[in-house]
Design a protein around this motif. Structure first.
Motif, PDB file in Angstrom:
ATOM      1  N   THR A  92      -9.794  67.299  15.953  1.00 53.02           N
ATOM      2  CA  THR A  92     -10.091  66.139  15.114  1.00 53.02           C
ATOM      3  C   THR A  92     -11.161  65.272  15.750  1.00 53.02           C
ATOM      4  O   THR A  92     -11.047  64.895  16.909  1.00 53.02           O
ATOM      5  CB  THR A  92      -8.820  65.280  14.916  1.00 53.02           C
TER       6      THR A  92
ATOM      7  N   ASP B   6     -17.029  57.021  10.468  1.00 47.35           N
ATOM      8  CA  ASP B   6     -15.837  57.265   9.644  1.00 47.35           C
ATOM      9  C   ASP B   6     -15.074  55.987   9.349  1.00 47.35           C
ATOM     10  O   ASP B   6     -14.071  56.017   8.639  1.00 47.35           O
ATOM     11  CB  ASP B   6     -14.869  58.224  10.359  1.00 47.35           C
TER      12      ASP B   6
ATOM     13  N   MET C  64     -13.711  59.362  -5.249  1.00 48.55           N
ATOM     14  CA  MET C  64     -12.976  59.428  -3.983  1.00 48.55           C
ATOM     15  C   MET C  64     -11.575  58.891  -4.224  1.00 48.55           C
ATOM     16  O   MET C  64     -11.342  58.152  -5.180  1.00 48.55           O
ATOM     17  CB  MET C  64     -13.658  58.577  -2.908  1.00 48.55           C
TER      18      MET C  64
ATOM     19  N   LYS D  12      -4.675  65.445   0.637  1.00 48.51           N
ATOM     20  CA  LYS D  12      -5.818  66.248   1.094  1.00 48.51           C
ATOM     21  C   LYS D  12      -5.603  67.724   0.776  1.00 48.51           C
ATOM     22  O   LYS D  12      -6.552  68.430   0.414  1.00 48.51           O
ATOM     23  CB  LYS D  12      -6.031  66.048   2.604  1.00 48.51           C
TER      24      LYS D  12
ATOM     25  N   PRO E  29     -13.345  63.438  -1.386  1.00 45.32           N
ATOM     26  CA  PRO E  29     -13.307  62.599  -0.186  1.00 45.32           C
ATOM     27  C   PRO E  29     -12.106  61.649  -0.232  1.00 45.32           C
ATOM     28  O   PRO E  29     -11.845  61.028  -1.265  1.00 45.32           O
ATOM     29  CB  PRO E  29     -14.625  61.825  -0.255  1.00 45.32           C
TER      30      PRO E  29
ATOM     31  N   ARG F 131      -6.967  60.443  10.760  1.00 44.19           N
ATOM     32  CA  ARG F 131      -7.975  61.485  10.475  1.00 44.19           C
ATOM     33  C   ARG F 131      -7.328  62.875  10.499  1.00 44.19           C
ATOM     34  O   ARG F 131      -7.604  63.704   9.635  1.00 44.19           O
ATOM     35  CB  ARG F 131      -9.095  61.427  11.522  1.00 44.19           C
TER      36      ARG F 131
ATOM     37  N   ASP G 182     -10.749  61.409   5.394  1.00 48.84           N
ATOM     38  CA  ASP G 182     -12.154  61.572   5.788  1.00 48.84           C
ATOM     39  C   ASP G 182     -12.702  60.281   6.368  1.00 48.84           C
ATOM     40  O   ASP G 182     -13.565  60.306   7.233  1.00 48.84           O
ATOM     41  CB  ASP G 182     -12.992  61.978   4.578  1.00 48.84           C
ATOM     42  N   PHE G 183     -12.224  59.165   5.860  1.00 45.67           N
ATOM     43  CA  PHE G 183     -12.655  57.882   6.404  1.00 45.67           C
ATOM     44  C   PHE G 183     -11.501  56.895   6.366  1.00 45.67           C
ATOM     45  O   PHE G 183     -10.514  57.093   5.656  1.00 45.67           O
ATOM     46  CB  PHE G 183     -13.893  57.342   5.666  1.00 45.67           C
TER      47      PHE G 183
END
Ligand code: PBG
Ligand code: ZN
Length: 333
Positions: free
Chosen positions: A26, A32, A250, A267, A274, A310, A315-316
């Protein structure tokens, strides 16, 4: 003989930092992280948020200085929240061309054409009752009038796009918000403006400090009728599904640390969309307070938790630690 895992060889190789980095699964980079910013009208000074050390309500007149600092720290993305001077039944400051968000967006955009600006779309700071939409009646029942809410939400969204926002973030969990906003943006010629929906937002205790920052606590009742039950995870897939179908660009899960399983599931279900995770004010406060007492090593705790978010699949991350992390200089830009 079957080798144990990790093998002695791997253990030894890991003593070399280069190899540790090579096999690390990771990555966390400064890019990010998204920094939330609170802007408020007509104050001479920055106003510290007592419940969130290091965070301020920032007046328009001091935005220039703030944006300069953010850029020099290497922060690439902000999430903007407005604190209006006046509140009313319909939250009219939120969609006014002269509203706090619209003014702040125009100002930031003119100061820096490249900064990525995410802007919060909601009603709780702007309405006198403090709920995330327009109420059906004023008799104390918490019943959001969905059509009326959507109509004004769309006005808010288009005005943010006009003022220079890159990513609109509807955070109120109203049904159909994403579809309505997308349609209005496209009609108004803002096909390039993205939507990040707070698709999965729990009715959480971990928003406490934020409500002081935005002066947006409900004056009565709670948000359980429109935010999710912390006990449910499969339901989150349904929430995400409808926003994806309506065209969100997103997704977001909020809060983050107590909901890593939800981040993971979203996810897995939508690997191509995203995904942001909101490390909320309460999650920030838990680390901050423990660190102030000397009970936690703040830097290590922050890096560990952000990396875990993460690792779970975000992703952020929207984090109140973004500035400090940048100042610590521990992350690659
Ligand atoms: C409201 C909103 C909240 C947060 C962001 N937008 C609070 C709430 O729903 O009560 C919380 C963020 C945080 O705690 O950091 N639309
Ligand atoms: Zn709200």
């Amino acid at each position: 003989m079957r080798a144990a895992f990790p093998s002695l060889r791997l253990r030894r190789l890991r003593q070399n930092p280069g190899i540790r980095a090579l096999i690390r699964e990771t990555e966390l980079n400064l890019r990010d992280l998204v920094l939330p910013l609170f802007v408020k009208r007509e104050m001479g000074e920055k106003h510290p948020v007592a419940s969130m050390p290091g965070h301020f309500q920032i007046p328009l007149s001091l935005l220039e200085q703030e944006i300069k600092e953010i850029k020099s720290l290497g922060i690439s993305t902000i999430m903007l929240f407005g604190v209006p001077n006046t509140k009313d039944e319909f939250g009219s400051d939120s969609y006014s061309d002269q509203g706090i968000m619209q003014k702040a967006l125009r100002k930031i955009r003119s100061l820096d054409p490249d900064l990525l600006i995410m802007s919060d779309i909601c009603f709780c700071q702007y309405t006198d009752h403090g709920h995330c939409g327009i109420l059906s009646d004023h008799t104390g029942k918490i019943d959001l009038h969905n059509d009326k809410t959507l109509e004004l939400l769309v006005r808010q969204a288009v005005s943010h796009a006009q003022a220079g926002s890159n990513v609109l973030c509807p955070s109120g969990m109203s049904d159909g918000a994403v579809g309505a906003i997308r349609q209005a943006l496209d009609l108004a010629g803002f096909e390039h403006v993205a939507i990040l929906s707070h698709a999965v937002k729990y009715a959480s205790s971990l928003y406490g400090p934020f409500r002081f920052a935005t002066e947006g606590a409900p004056s009565f009742g709670d948000r359980k009728t429109y935010q999710m039950d912390p006990a449910n995870a499969a339901e989150a897939l349904g929430e995400a599904h409808s926003d994806v179908r309506e065209g969100t660009d997103m997704l977001m899960v909020k809060p983050a640390h107590a909901y890593l399983d939800v981040i993971y599931r979203i996810k897995q279900a939508y690997p191509y969309i995203p995904l942001g995770a909101y490390h909320t004010s309460g999650e920030f406060g838990m680390i901050k307070a423990a660190a102030e007492k000397g009970w936690l090593d703040e830097k290590r705790a922050v890096m560990e938790i952000l990396t875990a978010i993460r690792r779970a699949g975000a992703d952020f991350i929207i984090s109140y630690y973004t500035k400090e992390v940048a100042q610590w200089g521990v992350l690659p830009r």
